[in-house]
Design a protein around this motif. Structure first.
Motif, PDB file in Angstrom:
ATOM      1  N   THR A   1       3.111 -37.640  28.664  1.00  9.33           N
ATOM      2  CA  THR A   1       2.878 -36.384  27.946  1.00  9.33           C
ATOM      3  C   THR A   1       3.464 -36.469  26.537  1.00  9.33           C
ATOM      4  OG1 THR A   1       2.815 -35.142  30.018  1.00  9.33           O
ATOM      5  CG2 THR A   1       3.271 -33.877  28.012  1.00  9.33           C
ATOM      6  N   GLY A   2       4.625 -37.095  26.407  1.00  7.76           N
ATOM      7  CA  GLY A   2       5.203 -37.328  25.081  1.00  7.76           C
ATOM      8  C   GLY A   2       4.281 -38.169  24.212  1.00  7.76           C
ATOM      9  N   GLU A   3       3.649 -39.183  24.817  1.00  3.12           N
ATOM     10  CA  GLU A   3       2.675 -40.006  24.089  1.00  3.12           C
ATOM     11  C   GLU A   3       1.474 -39.169  23.654  1.00  3.12           C
ATOM     12  OE1 GLU A   3       1.544 -43.307  26.579  1.00  3.12           O
ATOM     13  OE2 GLU A   3       3.634 -43.916  26.866  1.00  3.12           O
ATOM     14  N   HIS A   4       1.025 -38.262  24.524  1.00  3.67           N
ATOM     15  CA  HIS A   4      -0.114 -37.400  24.186  1.00  3.67           C
ATOM     16  C   HIS A   4       0.232 -36.529  22.984  1.00  3.67           C
ATOM     17  CE1 HIS A   4      -1.913 -37.582  28.524  1.00  3.67           C
ATOM     18  NE2 HIS A   4      -1.775 -38.763  27.965  1.00  3.67           N
ATOM     19  N   ILE A   5       1.444 -35.998  22.967  1.00  6.30           N
ATOM     20  CA  ILE A   5       1.874 -35.163  21.848  1.00  6.30           C
ATOM     21  C   ILE A   5       1.848 -35.972  20.550  1.00  6.30           C
ATOM     22  CG2 ILE A   5       3.869 -33.946  20.852  1.00  6.30           C
ATOM     23  CD1 ILE A   5       4.475 -33.012  23.781  1.00  6.30           C
ATOM     24  N   SER A   6       2.314 -37.209  20.619  1.00  8.81           N
ATOM     25  CA  SER A   6       2.289 -38.076  19.429  1.00  8.81           C
ATOM     26  C   SER A   6       0.857 -38.325  18.957  1.00  8.81           C
ATOM     27  CB  SER A   6       2.957 -39.418  19.724  1.00  8.81           C
ATOM     28  OG  SER A   6       4.325 -39.234  19.966  1.00  8.81           O
ATOM     29  N   LYS A   7      -0.044 -38.576  19.884  1.00 13.62           N
ATOM     30  CA  LYS A   7      -1.445 -38.808  19.523  1.00 13.62           C
ATOM     31  C   LYS A   7      -2.078 -37.549  18.926  1.00 13.62           C
ATOM     32  CE  LYS A   7      -2.353 -42.530  22.802  1.00 13.62           C
ATOM     33  NZ  LYS A   7      -3.129 -42.970  23.970  1.00 13.62           N
ATOM     34  N   LEU A   8      -1.732 -36.391  19.481  1.00  9.97           N
ATOM     35  CA  LEU A   8      -2.273 -35.143  18.949  1.00  9.97           C
ATOM     36  C   LEU A   8      -1.737 -34.876  17.537  1.00  9.97           C
ATOM     37  CD1 LEU A   8      -2.150 -33.012  22.202  1.00  9.97           C
ATOM     38  CD2 LEU A   8      -4.213 -33.812  21.030  1.00  9.97           C
ATOM     39  N   LYS A   9      -0.472 -35.198  17.298  1.00 11.68           N
ATOM     40  CA  LYS A   9       0.080 -35.081  15.940  1.00 11.68           C
ATOM     41  C   LYS A   9      -0.678 -35.999  14.984  1.00 11.68           C
ATOM     42  CE  LYS A   9       4.815 -33.747  17.119  1.00 11.68           C
ATOM     43  NZ  LYS A   9       6.227 -34.191  17.176  1.00 11.68           N
ATOM     44  N   GLN A  10      -1.012 -37.178  15.468  1.00 13.70           N
ATOM     45  CA  GLN A  10      -1.784 -38.127  14.660  1.00 13.70           C
ATOM     46  C   GLN A  10      -3.140 -37.523  14.289  1.00 13.70           C
ATOM     47  OE1 GLN A  10      -2.526 -41.806  16.787  1.00 13.70           O
ATOM     48  NE2 GLN A  10      -3.772 -42.656  15.152  1.00 13.70           N
ATOM     49  N   ILE A  11      -3.758 -36.836  15.227  1.00 11.31           N
ATOM     50  CA  ILE A  11      -5.049 -36.190  14.965  1.00 11.31           C
ATOM     51  C   ILE A  11      -4.888 -35.096  13.907  1.00 11.31           C
ATOM     52  CG2 ILE A  11      -6.835 -34.696  15.953  1.00 11.31           C
ATOM     53  CD1 ILE A  11      -6.493 -36.319  18.586  1.00 11.31           C
ATOM     54  N   PHE A  12      -3.878 -34.254  14.071  1.00 13.31           N
ATOM     55  CA  PHE A  12      -3.655 -33.197  13.072  1.00 13.31           C
ATOM     56  C   PHE A  12      -3.442 -33.807  11.684  1.00 13.31           C
ATOM     57  CE2 PHE A  12      -2.554 -30.378  16.707  1.00 13.31           C
ATOM     58  CZ  PHE A  12      -3.361 -29.298  16.376  1.00 13.31           C
ATOM     59  N   ASN A  13      -2.637 -34.867  11.623  1.00 12.92           N
ATOM     60  CA  ASN A  13      -2.407 -35.531  10.334  1.00 12.92           C
ATOM     61  C   ASN A  13      -3.706 -36.073   9.749  1.00 12.92           C
ATOM     62  OD1 ASN A  13       0.338 -35.033  10.272  1.00 12.92           O
ATOM     63  ND2 ASN A  13       0.867 -36.953  11.269  1.00 12.92           N
ATOM     64  N   HIS A  14      -4.516 -36.699  10.593  1.00 14.69           N
ATOM     65  CA  HIS A  14      -5.801 -37.252  10.149  1.00 14.69           C
ATOM     66  C   HIS A  14      -6.703 -36.157   9.577  1.00 14.69           C
ATOM     67  CE1 HIS A  14      -9.442 -39.656  10.071  1.00 14.69           C
ATOM     68  NE2 HIS A  14     -10.044 -38.719  10.787  1.00 14.69           N
ATOM     69  N   LEU A  15      -6.672 -34.991  10.215  1.00 10.99           N
ATOM     70  CA  LEU A  15      -7.527 -33.879   9.784  1.00 10.99           C
ATOM     71  C   LEU A  15      -6.890 -33.070   8.645  1.00 10.99           C
ATOM     72  CD1 LEU A  15      -8.716 -32.619  13.291  1.00 10.99           C
ATOM     73  CD2 LEU A  15     -10.013 -33.996  11.650  1.00 10.99           C
ATOM     74  N   GLY A  16      -5.637 -33.399   8.312  1.00 17.90           N
ATOM     75  CA  GLY A  16      -4.945 -32.661   7.260  1.00 17.90           C
ATOM     76  C   GLY A  16      -4.612 -31.240   7.663  1.00 17.90           C
ATOM     77  N   LYS A  17      -4.364 -31.022   8.935  1.00 18.43           N
ATOM     78  CA  LYS A  17      -4.079 -29.682   9.471  1.00 18.43           C
ATOM     79  C   LYS A  17      -2.736 -29.705  10.197  1.00 18.43           C
ATOM     80  CE  LYS A  17      -8.176 -27.987   8.444  1.00 18.43           C
ATOM     81  NZ  LYS A  17      -8.374 -26.923   7.516  1.00 18.43           N
ATOM     82  N   SER A  18      -2.242 -28.517  10.491  1.00 14.69           N
ATOM     83  CA  SER A  18      -1.025 -28.356  11.287  1.00 14.69           C
ATOM     84  C   SER A  18      -1.361 -27.474  12.475  1.00 14.69           C
ATOM     85  CB  SER A  18       0.075 -27.682  10.472  1.00 14.69           C
ATOM     86  OG  SER A  18       0.453 -28.480   9.392  1.00 14.69           O
ATOM     87  N   PRO A  19      -0.707 -27.725  13.614  1.00 20.71           N
ATOM     88  CA  PRO A  19      -0.960 -26.843  14.760  1.00 20.71           C
ATOM     89  C   PRO A  19      -0.425 -25.436  14.480  1.00 20.71           C
ATOM     90  CG  PRO A  19       0.735 -28.474  15.284  1.00 20.71           C
ATOM     91  CD  PRO A  19       0.227 -28.787  13.923  1.00 20.71           C
ATOM     92  N   LYS A  20      -1.181 -24.463  14.895  1.00 19.56           N
ATOM     93  CA  LYS A  20      -0.785 -23.068  14.720  1.00 19.56           C
ATOM     94  C   LYS A  20       0.130 -22.667  15.878  1.00 19.56           C
ATOM     95  CE  LYS A  20      -5.382 -22.236  12.844  1.00 19.56           C
ATOM     96  NZ  LYS A  20      -6.665 -21.585  13.064  1.00 19.56           N
TER      97      LYS A  20
END
Length: 190
Positions: free
Chosen positions: A60-79
């Motif tokens: 799950t920690g790895e998933h969070i890291s991958k999701l952060k990578q996606i947000f960074n790629h899209l230039g967005k931040s999680p709300k």
């Protein structure tokens, strides 16, 4: 990695906005799950289930890291968002606090709750992957697919554990046999 957006139309932006909202939901769900999994591990009776929850937390920690990578790629931040997985986490917490359950019944109920969480997450990741592809976010879809595949592997592990626990409690715990009669009959061919 380049820009993945295909459309500048209002509809495209709306879809991107919805995609970010859904991505945020799953990100917040993974964060809530990461906080809950150590509690699940402590509530498990069998060492095998405890280690499975520990591994689940690491993944799950790895998933969070991958999701952060996606947000960074899209230039967005999680709300900020209330995680839509909370109802499933609460179900597992109720199992742990239920002092009337036998050790075998507690483990089986935890396994059942974990399966529901994994299935819920799998469905969300599959939908998110499809939406990423339709929006032209191929790189993002690849990352989401890798998480989805790991979720499906988790589901198989929990199904295996459930069958093993039910089979090993044959004739030992009536509550377990009654609750899991279908699983037991399916696993033994009776």
């Amino acid at each position: 990695m380049g820009t993945d957006q295909q459309s500048n139309s209002a509809g495209g932006h709306q879809s991107d906005s919805e995609f970010i909202d859904e991505l945020t939901q799953i990100f917040r769900a993974e964060q809530a799950l990461l906080k809950a999994l150590p509690f699940f591990a402590k509530g498990a009776v069998s060492k095998e289930l405890t280690s499975t929850f520990d591994l689940y937390a690491a993944q799950t920690g790895e998933h969070i890291s991958k999701l952060k990578q996606i947000f960074n790629h899209l230039g967005k931040s999680p709300k900020n968002a209330y995680p839509n997985i909370q109802q499933h986490i609460l179900q597992a917490e109720k199992v742990i606090s239920n002092s009337e359950l036998t050790a075998a019944a507690r483990d089986l109920e935890l396994i059942s709750a974990a399966k529901k969480i994994v299935q819920f997450q799998s469905e969300n990741y599959r939908e998110l992957e499809s939406k990423a592809l339709s929006l032209g976010h191929g790189n993002v879809a690849d990352i989401i697919e890798s998480i989805f595949n790991q979720e499906k592997e988790r589901e198989a592990i929990f199904i295996k554990l459930e069958v093993e626990h039910v089979s090993s409690n044959k004739g030992k715990d009536e509550k377990v046999q009654e609750r899991y009669r279908f699983t037991f009959n399916k696993s033994t061919g009776h």
